[in-house]
Enzyme design. Structure first.
Site, PDB file in Angstrom:
ATOM      1  N   HIS A 188      -7.834   8.467 -10.937  1.00  0.00           N
ATOM      2  CA  HIS A 188      -7.996   7.372 -10.375  1.00  0.00           C
ATOM      3  C   HIS A 188      -9.371   6.425 -11.053  1.00  0.00           C
ATOM      4  CE1 HIS A 188      -6.952   9.746  -6.946  1.00  0.00           C
ATOM      5  NE2 HIS A 188      -7.254   8.115  -6.198  1.00  0.00           N
ATOM      6  N   ARG A 295      -8.663   0.826  -2.180  1.00  0.00           N
ATOM      7  CA  ARG A 295      -9.337   1.711  -1.636  1.00  0.00           C
ATOM      8  C   ARG A 295     -10.793   1.610  -1.477  1.00  0.00           C
ATOM      9  NH1 ARG A 295      -5.606   1.725  -6.185  1.00  0.00           N
ATOM     10  NH2 ARG A 295      -4.325   3.954  -5.856  1.00  0.00           N
ATOM     11  N   ARG A 331      -7.617   0.550   3.094  1.00  0.00           N
ATOM     12  CA  ARG A 331      -7.358   2.061   3.953  1.00  0.00           C
ATOM     13  C   ARG A 331      -8.324   2.769   4.104  1.00  0.00           C
ATOM     14  NH1 ARG A 331      -4.783   5.817  -1.343  1.00  0.00           N
ATOM     15  NH2 ARG A 331      -6.547   5.661  -2.069  1.00  0.00           N
ATOM     16  N   GLU A 430       2.768   9.519   1.207  1.00  0.00           N
ATOM     17  CA  GLU A 430       2.348  10.120  -0.355  1.00  0.00           C
ATOM     18  C   GLU A 430       2.737  11.270  -0.167  1.00  0.00           C
ATOM     19  OE1 GLU A 430      -1.441   8.778  -0.930  1.00  0.00           O
ATOM     20  OE2 GLU A 430      -2.604   9.436   0.613  1.00  0.00           O
ATOM     21  N   ASN A 453       1.429   7.977  -6.690  1.00  0.00           N
ATOM     22  CA  ASN A 453       0.873   8.710  -7.342  1.00  0.00           C
ATOM     23  C   ASN A 453       0.814  10.106  -7.024  1.00  0.00           C
ATOM     24  OD1 ASN A 453       0.399   6.173  -8.336  1.00  0.00           O
ATOM     25  ND2 ASN A 453      -1.374   6.330  -7.584  1.00  0.00           N
ATOM     26  N   ASP A 454       0.858  10.490  -5.700  1.00  0.00           N
ATOM     27  CA  ASP A 454      -0.010  11.337  -5.066  1.00  0.00           C
ATOM     28  C   ASP A 454       1.397  12.140  -4.517  1.00  0.00           C
ATOM     29  OD1 ASP A 454      -2.587  12.234  -4.822  1.00  0.00           O
ATOM     30  OD2 ASP A 454      -2.976  10.955  -2.904  1.00  0.00           O
ATOM     31  N   ARG A 464      -1.433  15.399 -10.716  1.00  0.00           N
ATOM     32  CA  ARG A 464      -2.223  13.760 -11.562  1.00  0.00           C
ATOM     33  C   ARG A 464      -3.623  13.832 -12.338  1.00  0.00           C
ATOM     34  NH1 ARG A 464      -3.387  10.564  -6.979  1.00  0.00           N
ATOM     35  NH2 ARG A 464      -4.052   8.926  -8.054  1.00  0.00           N
ATOM     36  N   CYS A 501       2.645   1.133  -2.976  1.00  0.00           N
ATOM     37  CA  CYS A 501       1.522   0.361  -3.470  1.00  0.00           C
ATOM     38  C   CYS A 501       0.549   1.761  -4.808  1.00  0.00           C
ATOM     39  CB  CYS A 501       0.189   1.074  -2.107  1.00  0.00           C
ATOM     40  SG  CYS A 501      -0.231   2.290  -1.873  1.00  0.00           S
TER      41      CYS A 501
END
Ligand code: PEP
Ligand code: MG
Length: 540
Positions: A188, A295, A331, A430, A453-454, A464, A501
């Site tokens: 992140h 985020r 989100r 995700e 990503n997840d 990750r 996203c």
């Protein structure tokens, strides 16, 4: 001249002095000291400060966590007053002559071991508290309470690793670029650097030394290199490359105001991912069609305590107003793993990425969730808001979320507070679970947003965050691509739109494939909006 190679994260070439900051708590060494009473005094001062912090946290968290949950901070305070713990630290300093920080590390290990060995679940639960208070003491003792003394002039920031919290706390005007010894391109911290448009390189290894602090350097975020003490020829060459790079960026600006339309006339929405209200300026600068992912956890990370409803409302309202009717997808809180707020410290977990995070925190702490939802609903009248829920794995989570929303809207109705009745609710896809039941989930919500990503992390069983596994972290692995396709098909069967996203959205090598799959929108870091527009216009 020294050239260190790493992994490029955010492109750009910057030249300036290095500011090297190593997190002290990662470098606690076992040293013996002459002046033992000075170390005792240091420990006592740190203990006093830690108790003050915990008292403050207890007070400020009651409205959000409730008295019962907030009492964790009282329990931690008591541990800091515990005679056995204190005596153990004193003993390590007095008898073995260890420095205060190392004595705390020993006490943490010893008391964690002690509590673990007791066959009583309640006593075992104290292990997390022991570790937490010890870490708090260490941060104070090592001066690593976010009190990193930042340079007064623009520099290239270098570190062992940066957390998302570190980056949020930087004075943006003084950060030319970021470079780390460790770190992963999909952490992140890296994603945040991308949304802020800060040229970054990670993983240049242990050769990054503190002695380079203050030295002149070039950070090449295009190639993934750090050049320290460049010679004249290299400097001239890099200045030329920097100019060319900036020229290419300027050319991209000519695409402002143009459509994201393929050669065959298909329109694709391109949105920006942001982490703060300031991110909107960059999103608008690069002409993003909307905000595809705000985020919101970064508001929490930036804050010293839980942000109040009013504070959140002001931020959401500002973002919506500045976007002037363009879509804004916010989100809800996705704290956990590498996104930690200093005041919110749930128990230590072995697998935090698969642990207590995101919607799981929100649903188990309804007061916290309701505070955020109230702020969002109140702000909704100021623009075109969609709400997105992270890490969904089941229908129950959606139903539970809707029940809490109903409580919130009932309260707002009773208070005669206005909100948009047609607010759209969406979920992050995700987790493999969400993909597999996406046909059912699609009937419950208004849109999907795919978090590659997840999704990659969970599908490929690859952390990750782990730089050692970077070569295996493949967001376009056939298994992930199949999952994206399945999600798109199920969304469209149910008549709802779907976007990506996660970072894969910015992979220009995949744009054509995503278009062929029928993706409705792609949401990327603001500085990738125009390169993506250019790519879409070249696609069939
Ligand atoms: C994702 O997982 O792809 C995503 C967009 O969410 P985050 O990176 O914040 O976990
Ligand atoms: Mg995610």
């Amino acid at each position: 001249m020294v050239t260190l190679k790493g992994t490029k994260v955010v492109s750009g070439i910057v030249i300036g002095r290095l500011y090297v900051y190593m997190h002290p708590d990662k470098h606690i060494s076992r040293s013996t000291v002459e002046d033992r009473s000075a170390q005792i005094e240091l420990f006592n001062d740190a203990k006093k400060k830690a108790i003050e912090q915990l008292e403050e946290l207890h007070e400020s968290s009651i409205p959000y966590l409730g008295e019962l949950n907030a009492s964790i901070f009282v329990a931690q305070e008591m541990l800091l007053e515990d005679k056995q713990y204190i005596d153990y630290v004193y003993k390590q300093i007095r008898e073995s002559g260890y420095n205060a920080a190392y004595a705390v590390v020993l006490a943490s290990d010893e008391f964690s071991r002690l509590f673990t060995s007791i066959e009583d679940k309640y006593m075992q639960s104290h292990v997390a508290d022991v570790r937490d208070v010890s870490e708090r003491l260490l941060r104070i003792l090592c001066g690593a309470e976010g009190e990193m003394v930042q340079p007064l002039e623009p520099c290239i920031y270098a570190s062992d690793d940066f957390s998302a919290g570190d980056i949020v706390g930087f004075n943006r005007d003084n950060v030319l670029g970021l470079v780390t010894m460790f770190g992963s391109p999909v952490s992140h911290a890296s994603i945040l650097a991308g949304t802020m448009g800060i040229p970054s390189v990670v993983g240049i290894g242990q050769e990054m030394l503190s002695i380079y602090d203050g030295r002149y350097a070039i950070l090449d975020g295009v190639k993934g290199e750090l050049i320290i003490d460049p010679d004249k020829r290299t400097l001239d060459r890099m200045k030329r490359r920097q100019k060319e790079y900036e020229e290419r960026q300027r050319m991209l600006l000519l695409l402002k105001g143009k459509n994201n339309i393929t050669k065959s006339g298909k329109y694709i929405n391109v949105y920006a991912n942001i982490g703060s209200a300031e991110g909107v300026e960059t999103a608008l600068l690069y002409d993003a069609g909307g905000i595809g992912l705000f985020r919101s956890e970064f508001i929490y990370i930036e804050s010293l305590t839980f942000p109040t409803e009013e504070e959140q409302f002001q931020i959401y309202r500002e973002v919506l107003e500045k976007m002037r009717g363009r879509k804004v997808i916010i989100r809800t809180l996705d704290l956990g793993t590498d996104k930690q707020a200093s005041y919110f410290r749930p128990e230590k977990e072995n697998n935090p990425a698969m642990g207590y995070r995101a919607i799981r925190i929100s649903l188990s702490q309804p007061e916290l969730f309701k505070t955020q939802l109230r702020a969002l609903y109140r702000a909704s009248v100021y623009g075109n808001l969609d709400i997105l829920f992270p890490l969904i794995t089941s229908l129950d989570e959606i139903r539970h979320t809707k029940m809490i929303i109903k409580e919130v809207t009932d309260e707002l109705d009773a208070e005669n507070i206005e909100y948009r009745q047609d607010l759209r609710l969406g979920i992050m896809i995700e987790t493999p679970a969400a993909v597999m039941i996406s046909d059912k989930l699609a009937k419950e919500v208004d849109f999907f947003s795919i978090g590659t990503n997840d999704l990659t992390q969970f599908t490929l069983a690859i952390d990750r965050q782990n730089p050692k596994l970077e070569a295996y972290f493949n967001e376009i692995h056939p298994a992930v691509m199949k999952m994206i396709e399945m999600t798109v098909n199920n969304a469209h069967k149910a008549g709802i739109p779907v976007d990506i996203c996660g970072e894969a959205a910015a992979d220009l090598g995949q744009t054509q494939k995503f278009i062929d799959m029928g993706i409705d929108a792609l949401s990327v870091s603001p500085n990738m909006v125009l390169p993506l527009r250019k790519k879409i216009r070249e696609c069939e």
